[in-house]
Design an enzyme around this catalytic site. Structure first.
Site, PDB file in Angstrom:
ATOM      1  N   CYS A 115       0.817  -1.231   0.000  1.00 12.88           N
ATOM      2  CA  CYS A 115       0.000   0.000   0.000  1.00 12.88           C
ATOM      3  C   CYS A 115       0.846   1.274   0.000  1.00 12.88           C
ATOM      4  O   CYS A 115       0.346   2.352  -0.314  1.00 12.88           O
ATOM      5  CB  CYS A 115      -0.938   0.013   1.193  1.00 12.88           C
ATOM      6  SG  CYS A 115      -1.992  -1.434   1.250  1.00 12.88           S
ATOM      7  N   HIS A 254      -3.697   7.123   1.776  1.00 13.20           N
ATOM      8  CA  HIS A 254      -4.059   5.780   1.330  1.00 13.20           C
ATOM      9  C   HIS A 254      -5.420   5.424   1.922  1.00 13.20           C
ATOM     10  O   HIS A 254      -5.713   5.752   3.069  1.00 13.20           O
ATOM     11  CB  HIS A 254      -2.997   4.788   1.788  1.00 13.20           C
ATOM     12  CG  HIS A 254      -3.397   3.369   1.594  1.00 13.20           C
ATOM     13  ND1 HIS A 254      -3.865   2.901   0.386  1.00 13.20           N
ATOM     14  CD2 HIS A 254      -3.430   2.308   2.456  1.00 13.20           C
ATOM     15  CE1 HIS A 254      -4.155   1.619   0.518  1.00 13.20           C
ATOM     16  NE2 HIS A 254      -3.906   1.239   1.758  1.00 13.20           N
ATOM     17  N   ASN A 284     -10.058  -0.651  -0.565  1.00 12.43           N
ATOM     18  CA  ASN A 284      -8.604  -0.505  -0.475  1.00 12.43           C
ATOM     19  C   ASN A 284      -7.966  -1.075  -1.743  1.00 12.43           C
ATOM     20  O   ASN A 284      -7.973  -2.296  -1.936  1.00 12.43           O
ATOM     21  CB  ASN A 284      -8.112  -1.242   0.775  1.00 12.43           C
ATOM     22  CG  ASN A 284      -6.615  -1.141   0.977  1.00 12.43           C
ATOM     23  OD1 ASN A 284      -5.876  -0.725   0.086  1.00 12.43           O
ATOM     24  ND2 ASN A 284      -6.158  -1.529   2.153  1.00 12.43           N
TER      25      ASN A 284
HETATM   26  O1  UT7 Z   1      -3.922  -1.118   3.552  1.00 14.77           O
HETATM   27  C1  UT7 Z   1      -3.050  -1.939   4.270  1.00 14.77           C
HETATM   28  C2  UT7 Z   1      -3.153  -1.794   5.725  1.00 14.77           C
HETATM   29  N1  UT7 Z   1      -4.373  -2.321   6.218  1.00 14.77           N
HETATM   30  C3  UT7 Z   1      -4.963  -1.698   7.225  1.00 14.77           C
HETATM   31  O2  UT7 Z   1      -4.508  -0.665   7.629  1.00 14.77           O
HETATM   32  C4  UT7 Z   1      -6.164  -2.364   7.848  1.00 14.77           C
HETATM   33  C5  UT7 Z   1      -6.220  -2.010   9.321  1.00 14.77           C
HETATM   34  N2  UT7 Z   1      -7.300  -2.668  10.017  1.00 14.77           N
HETATM   35  C6  UT7 Z   1      -8.606  -2.346   9.836  1.00 14.77           C
HETATM   36  O3  UT7 Z   1      -8.938  -1.530   9.012  1.00 14.77           O
HETATM   37  C7  UT7 Z   1      -9.603  -2.985  10.764  1.00 14.77           C
HETATM   38  O4  UT7 Z   1      -8.933  -3.674  11.789  1.00 14.77           O
HETATM   39  C8  UT7 Z   1     -10.589  -3.953  10.044  1.00 14.77           C
HETATM   40  C9  UT7 Z   1     -11.553  -3.188   9.158  1.00 14.77           C
HETATM   41  C10 UT7 Z   1      -9.805  -4.963   9.231  1.00 14.77           C
HETATM   42  C11 UT7 Z   1     -11.428  -4.696  11.089  1.00 14.77           C
HETATM   43  O5  UT7 Z   1     -12.136  -3.778  11.902  1.00 14.77           O
HETATM   44  P1  UT7 Z   1     -12.064  -3.870  13.489  1.00 14.77           P
HETATM   45  O6  UT7 Z   1     -12.927  -2.811  14.011  1.00 14.77           O
HETATM   46  O7  UT7 Z   1     -10.611  -3.848  13.877  1.00 14.77           O
HETATM   47  O8  UT7 Z   1     -12.738  -5.256  13.773  1.00 14.77           O
HETATM   48  P2  UT7 Z   1     -12.112  -6.525  14.503  1.00 14.77           P
HETATM   49  O9  UT7 Z   1     -11.140  -7.231  13.633  1.00 14.77           O
HETATM   50  O10 UT7 Z   1     -11.653  -6.104  15.874  1.00 14.77           O
HETATM   51  O11 UT7 Z   1     -13.407  -7.427  14.664  1.00 14.77           O
HETATM   52  C12 UT7 Z   1     -14.500  -7.029  15.487  1.00 14.77           C
HETATM   53  C13 UT7 Z   1     -15.586  -8.077  15.356  1.00 14.77           C
HETATM   54  C14 UT7 Z   1     -15.076  -9.493  15.512  1.00 14.77           C
HETATM   55  O12 UT7 Z   1     -16.088 -10.239  16.168  1.00 14.77           O
HETATM   56  P3  UT7 Z   1     -15.959 -10.538  17.742  1.00 14.77           P
HETATM   57  O13 UT7 Z   1     -14.670 -11.284  17.902  1.00 14.77           O
HETATM   58  O14 UT7 Z   1     -15.934  -9.200  18.398  1.00 14.77           O
HETATM   59  O15 UT7 Z   1     -17.175 -11.346  17.989  1.00 14.77           O
HETATM   60  C15 UT7 Z   1     -14.939  -9.982  14.097  1.00 14.77           C
HETATM   61  O16 UT7 Z   1     -15.071 -11.386  13.997  1.00 14.77           O
HETATM   62  O17 UT7 Z   1     -16.137  -7.995  14.017  1.00 14.77           O
HETATM   63  C16 UT7 Z   1     -16.080  -9.288  13.419  1.00 14.77           C
HETATM   64  N3  UT7 Z   1     -15.879  -9.122  11.988  1.00 14.77           N
HETATM   65  C17 UT7 Z   1     -16.890  -8.931  11.131  1.00 14.77           C
HETATM   66  N4  UT7 Z   1     -18.219  -8.852  11.305  1.00 14.77           N
HETATM   67  C18 UT7 Z   1     -18.984  -8.651  10.229  1.00 14.77           C
HETATM   68  C19 UT7 Z   1     -14.713  -9.096  11.295  1.00 14.77           C
HETATM   69  N5  UT7 Z   1     -14.958  -8.907  10.000  1.00 14.77           N
HETATM   70  C20 UT7 Z   1     -16.291  -8.795   9.860  1.00 14.77           C
HETATM   71  C21 UT7 Z   1     -17.160  -8.598   8.768  1.00 14.77           C
HETATM   72  N6  UT7 Z   1     -18.488  -8.516   8.993  1.00 14.77           N
HETATM   73  N7  UT7 Z   1     -16.681  -8.444   7.510  1.00 14.77           N
END
Ligand code: UT7
Length: 329
Positions: A115, A254, A284
């Site tokens: 990225c 980005h 992204n």
């Molecule tokens: O471009 C390269 C660099 N990449 C980045 O910078 C990405 C950085 N990270 C992010 O943008 C975020 O961490 C994500 C968008 C990937 C995830 O968001 P988050 O708020 O950090 O969610 P999380 O991973 O902490 O997950 C929260 C909950 C989990 O459920 P539990 O464990 O709380 O029950 C996940 O299983 O959301 C769940 N979850 C989803 N639910 C519905 C994860 N993905 C999804 C989904 N739909 N697609």
């Protein structure tokens, strides 16, 4: 050695025709439009069709940039494509683009830094021009991330899209490139990587069965680092250019997550109308996201000569970088 100047004289961008809305993803993933919108700011992304490759997208963006600049492909001295989804391991996608544009004798190479690709590419291309090696460079960020996505993994499948953005850089009296701050830390490559397919883990039956040839990401772990590194890189790039936050006209970050962009913008005290976001439309697109956003903004007439732009990115590596740029007439 006295350095010359560099400016951007052409921009172009392109995304595949096939649009995948959040509601489409709901059809096969345990996810929802509400979750994706609230956690990422994404509403749609474009995914390439079968047989549609990274160089196909890059070619359209490059032709647009040439038309914008009133140039022919043979006017370009060097082609650079920033991508982690090349058409082949080799030849470089930049070589394919140069040949398909009819400039097949020209130097061409790829930059692979995920990225952060466009930030590294802008720094390298500006240096090549300012030091007099080349007069004009076509710099492209282009990706078909849909080809390396595990479409059954809701933690990554919803995030990534395909597209290409191109800029033409040219030697100039005035100098647009003010500063650059780049960095990387691969002490934990597994935070965001494709495990199999390289020399460490060539693709075999087991790798395919476990889908190790596709993107894996520990999103929560890198979220905080993304915010910190984007802020730090911007602060250091501003310092190198002897600029302050208030000098920034436009922030072009980005597009990984709207919440990451908002956090960085908050620190930089940038109101929403000074921060370019198109994440709702493309998701992204890795190395393509900044040049797509730049091309859209320039073509909408929203950048004026003298404006100070900060480009900033964070991604796989981990890697990060920021460039400060004064837009030239
Ligand atoms: O471009 C390269 C660099 N990449 C980045 O910078 C990405 C950085 N990270 C992010 O943008 C975020 O961490 C994500 C968008 C990937 C995830 O968001 P988050 O708020 O950090 O969610 P999380 O991973 O902490 O997950 C929260 C909950 C989990 O459920 P539990 O464990 O709380 O029950 C996940 O299983 O959301 C769940 N979850 C989803 N639910 C519905 C994860 N993905 C999804 C989904 N739909 N697609």
């Amino acid at each position: 050695m006295a350095l010359g100047g560099v400016k951007i004289v052409g921009v172009g961008h392109h995304a595949p025709a096939h649009v995948v809305a959040n509601s489409d993803l709901e059809q096969w993933l345990d996810t929802s439009d509400e979750w994706i919108t609230a956690r990422t700011g994404m509403k749609r992304r474009h995914w390439a069709a079968a047989g549609e490759s990274t160089s196909d997208l890059a070619l359209v963006a490059a032709n647009q940039a040439l038309e914008y600049a009133g140039l022919q492909a043979t006017d370009i001295d060097c082609f650079i494509v920033c991508t982690v989804t090349p058409d082949y391991y080799f030849p470089a996608t930049a070589c394919l683009v140069a040949a398909r544009l009819g400039a097949k004798d020209r130097p061409a190479f790829d930059i692979s830094i995920a990225c952060s690709g466009f930030i590294y590419g802008l720094t390298a291309a500006s240096g090549l021009i300012r030091s007099g090696v080349y007069q004009r460079i076509m710099l492209i960020g282009a990706e078909t991330l849909s080809k390396i996505l595990n479409k059954d993994d809701r933690s990554t499948a919803i995030l990534f899209g395909d597209g290409a953005g191109a800029v033409i850089l040219e030697a100039a009296q005035e100098n647009s490139f003010l500063s650059s701050e780049l960095g990387s830390d691969a002490s934990r490559p597994e935070l965001l990587y494709v495990e199999a397919g390289g020399s460490r883990h060539p693709i075999d039956r087991a790798a395919l069965d476990e889908r190790l040839n596709l993107v894996q990401m520990q999103g929560r772990e890198i979220f905080k680092t993304a915010v910190i590194k984007m802020i730090e890189a911007t602060a250091k790039a501003l310092e190198k250019a002897a600029l302050s936050k208030s000098d920034i006209t436009l922030l072009i970050p980005h597009q990984a997550n709207k919440r990451i962009i908002d956090a960085a913008a908050h620190y930089l005290e940038m109101p929403g109308d000074k921060v370019v976001t198109n994440i709702h439309e493309y998701g992204n697109t890795s190395a393509a996201s900044i040049p797509i956003a730049l091309s859209e903004t320039v073509r909408a007439g929203k950048i004026q000569p003298g404006n100070v732009i900060v480009f900033v990115a964070f991604g796989g590596g981990l890697s990060w970088g920021a460039v400060t740029w004064r837009w030239a007439a």
